[in-house]
Design a protein around this motif. Sequence first.
Motif, PDB file in Angstrom:
ATOM      1  N   UNK A  58       9.247  34.410 -22.605  1.00 43.54           N
ATOM      2  CA  UNK A  58       7.986  35.048 -23.201  1.00 43.54           C
ATOM      3  C   UNK A  58       8.108  34.685 -24.639  1.00 43.54           C
ATOM      4  N   UNK A  59       6.879  34.749 -25.310  1.00 46.75           N
ATOM      5  CA  UNK A  59       6.684  34.440 -26.784  1.00 46.75           C
ATOM      6  C   UNK A  59       7.037  35.767 -27.611  1.00 46.75           C
ATOM      7  N   UNK A  60       7.647  35.782 -28.655  1.00 49.14           N
ATOM      8  CA  UNK A  60       7.689  37.119 -29.410  1.00 49.14           C
ATOM      9  C   UNK A  60       6.282  37.617 -29.943  1.00 49.14           C
ATOM     10  N   UNK A  61       6.102  38.810 -29.911  1.00 43.77           N
ATOM     11  CA  UNK A  61       4.842  39.187 -30.236  1.00 43.77           C
ATOM     12  C   UNK A  61       4.530  38.961 -31.468  1.00 43.77           C
ATOM     13  N   UNK A  62       3.206  38.765 -31.818  1.00 43.27           N
ATOM     14  CA  UNK A  62       2.708  38.190 -32.866  1.00 43.27           C
ATOM     15  C   UNK A  62       2.785  39.338 -33.883  1.00 43.27           C
ATOM     16  N   UNK A  63       3.373  39.199 -35.183  1.00 46.36           N
ATOM     17  CA  UNK A  63       3.394  40.262 -36.169  1.00 46.36           C
ATOM     18  C   UNK A  63       1.875  40.329 -36.706  1.00 46.36           C
ATOM     19  N   UNK A  64       1.290  41.640 -36.673  1.00 50.80           N
ATOM     20  CA  UNK A  64      -0.278  41.644 -37.341  1.00 50.80           C
ATOM     21  C   UNK A  64       0.024  41.354 -38.836  1.00 50.80           C
ATOM     22  N   UNK A  65      -0.968  40.622 -39.553  1.00 50.03           N
ATOM     23  CA  UNK A  65      -0.762  40.193 -40.783  1.00 50.03           C
ATOM     24  C   UNK A  65      -1.703  41.140 -41.423  1.00 50.03           C
ATOM     25  N   UNK A  66      -1.288  41.756 -42.396  1.00 47.61           N
ATOM     26  CA  UNK A  66      -1.888  42.871 -43.254  1.00 47.61           C
ATOM     27  C   UNK A  66      -2.574  42.107 -44.470  1.00 47.61           C
ATOM     28  N   UNK A  67      -3.350  42.239 -45.070  1.00 48.44           N
ATOM     29  CA  UNK A  67      -3.820  41.657 -46.299  1.00 48.44           C
ATOM     30  C   UNK A  67      -3.078  42.119 -47.521  1.00 48.44           C
TER      31      UNK A  67
END
Length: 78
Positions: A58-67
């Motif tokens: 499984x791929x690691x969960x994508x980290x949300x990119x905050x502006x």
Amino acid sequence: MNQRRAANLGCIVLLHLALLWAVMRPLPSAAPRGERVWIQWLRPLTLRPRTTPPAPPPRPAAQPVSPKPPAATASPPV
């Protein structure tokens, strides 16, 4: 009657006579049955178990990119 028409009619009459002869011929007698094997039974194939390829990790969960917050503007030197 011209010669060409007579030849055509002669061909048609010969064709009909040939077809009548073919239809009126006696049918060939059936061959004796004897000990002949009429059906060849085949055994079912043994199927190999289906192997499935291993699942990808499984791929690691994508980290949300905050502006990025706007950088504090430094006042230019005067």
